[in-house]
Scaffold this motif. Structure first.
Motif, PDB file in Angstrom:
ATOM      1  N   THR A 161      11.346   3.250  -4.484  1.00 37.24           N
ATOM      2  CA  THR A 161      10.459   2.398  -3.695  1.00 37.24           C
ATOM      3  C   THR A 161      10.032   1.173  -4.487  1.00 37.24           C
ATOM      4  N   LEU A 162       9.660   1.383  -5.741  1.00 36.85           N
ATOM      5  CA  LEU A 162       9.239   0.268  -6.585  1.00 36.85           C
ATOM      6  C   LEU A 162      10.405  -0.684  -6.851  1.00 36.85           C
ATOM      7  N   GLU A 163      11.572  -0.148  -7.151  1.00 36.59           N
ATOM      8  CA  GLU A 163      12.735  -0.983  -7.421  1.00 36.59           C
ATOM      9  C   GLU A 163      13.129  -1.803  -6.192  1.00 36.59           C
ATOM     10  N   ALA A 164      13.085  -1.190  -5.018  1.00 37.05           N
ATOM     11  CA  ALA A 164      13.392  -1.916  -3.785  1.00 37.05           C
ATOM     12  C   ALA A 164      12.388  -3.038  -3.554  1.00 37.05           C
ATOM     13  N   THR A 165      11.128  -2.769  -3.824  1.00 41.25           N
ATOM     14  CA  THR A 165      10.090  -3.787  -3.657  1.00 41.25           C
ATOM     15  C   THR A 165      10.321  -4.957  -4.604  1.00 41.25           C
ATOM     16  N   LYS A 188      11.557   9.088  -5.680  1.00 35.81           N
ATOM     17  CA  LYS A 188      11.141   8.314  -4.501  1.00 35.81           C
ATOM     18  C   LYS A 188      10.271   7.142  -4.921  1.00 35.81           C
ATOM     19  N   SER A 189       9.358   7.412  -5.828  1.00 35.17           N
ATOM     20  CA  SER A 189       8.467   6.370  -6.321  1.00 35.17           C
ATOM     21  C   SER A 189       9.248   5.278  -7.041  1.00 35.17           C
ATOM     22  N   ALA A 232       0.985   9.381  -5.698  1.00 26.86           N
ATOM     23  CA  ALA A 232       1.409  10.754  -5.421  1.00 26.86           C
ATOM     24  C   ALA A 232       2.300  11.283  -6.539  1.00 26.86           C
ATOM     25  N   SER A 233       3.197  10.443  -7.026  1.00 31.05           N
ATOM     26  CA  SER A 233       4.072  10.853  -8.128  1.00 31.05           C
ATOM     27  C   SER A 233       3.260  11.134  -9.388  1.00 31.05           C
ATOM     28  N   ASP A 234       2.304  10.267  -9.678  1.00 31.36           N
ATOM     29  CA  ASP A 234       1.456  10.466 -10.860  1.00 31.36           C
ATOM     30  C   ASP A 234       0.654  11.760 -10.769  1.00 31.36           C
ATOM     31  N   LYS A 235       0.123  12.039  -9.585  1.00 31.84           N
ATOM     32  CA  LYS A 235      -0.665  13.265  -9.410  1.00 31.84           C
ATOM     33  C   LYS A 235       0.198  14.503  -9.608  1.00 31.84           C
ATOM     34  N   LYS A 236       1.404  14.493  -9.050  1.00 28.26           N
ATOM     35  CA  LYS A 236       2.290  15.658  -9.214  1.00 28.26           C
ATOM     36  C   LYS A 236       2.716  15.816 -10.661  1.00 28.26           C
ATOM     37  N   THR A 237       2.988  14.710 -11.334  1.00 28.34           N
ATOM     38  CA  THR A 237       3.389  14.784 -12.738  1.00 28.34           C
ATOM     39  C   THR A 237       2.246  15.322 -13.593  1.00 28.34           C
ATOM     40  N   ALA A 255       0.838  -1.208   0.000  1.00 23.29           N
ATOM     41  CA  ALA A 255       0.000   0.000   0.000  1.00 23.29           C
ATOM     42  C   ALA A 255       0.871   1.255   0.000  1.00 23.29           C
ATOM     43  N   ASN A 256       1.988   1.230   0.733  1.00 27.44           N
ATOM     44  CA  ASN A 256       2.895   2.383   0.738  1.00 27.44           C
ATOM     45  C   ASN A 256       3.525   2.595  -0.626  1.00 27.44           C
ATOM     46  N   VAL A 257       3.882   1.513  -1.307  1.00 26.43           N
ATOM     47  CA  VAL A 257       4.434   1.629  -2.665  1.00 26.43           C
ATOM     48  C   VAL A 257       3.388   2.229  -3.592  1.00 26.43           C
ATOM     49  N   ASN A 258       2.158   1.761  -3.475  1.00 25.86           N
ATOM     50  CA  ASN A 258       1.080   2.273  -4.309  1.00 25.86           C
ATOM     51  C   ASN A 258       0.823   3.756  -4.038  1.00 25.86           C
TER      52      ASN A 258
END
Length: 102
Positions: free
Chosen positions: A79-83, A75-76, A50-55, A42-45
């Motif tokens: 986070t995704l790469e770490a996951t 950050k997004s 948030a990144s999509d909204k800002k973009t 959920a945190n990754v999502n």
């Protein structure tokens, strides 16, 4: 700061003894793991959203702060790469455990 050996020994003796770990049933451990995993995903999502909204806001001209948009995107991405890397390690560990002889 340098402490003498006697002072360190006194500090060690003042420490409380280790508490015994609480015993959990396999069902409780599984539920705890599942909840932790769901929260992490959920945190990754949330980070992706948030990144999509800002973009999108930057593309529409609603905001002009490219710096914060790029930080959110990085950050997004991290986070995704770490996951994904953690997921690969978990799958590898599972395969290794399954290949062990009993």
């Amino acid at each position: 700061m340098i402490l003498s050996i006697g002072n360190q020994t006194q500090q060690l003796t003042k420490m409380a003894p280790l508490e015994e770990k609480s015993v959990r049933s396999p069902g409780e451990a599984q539920a705890n793991f599942a909840d932790t995993l769901k929260k992490a995903i959920a945190n990754v999502n949330e980070s992706q959203v948030a990144s999509d909204k800002k973009t999108e806001a930057l593309a529409n001209g609603n905001i002009d702060d490219l710096h914060n948009v790029m930080i959110a995107a990085q950050k997004s991405s991290i986070t995704l790469e770490a996951t994904v890397q953690i997921q690969k390690k978990v799958v590898d560990a599972y395969k290794e455990i399954m290949s062990m002889q009993v």
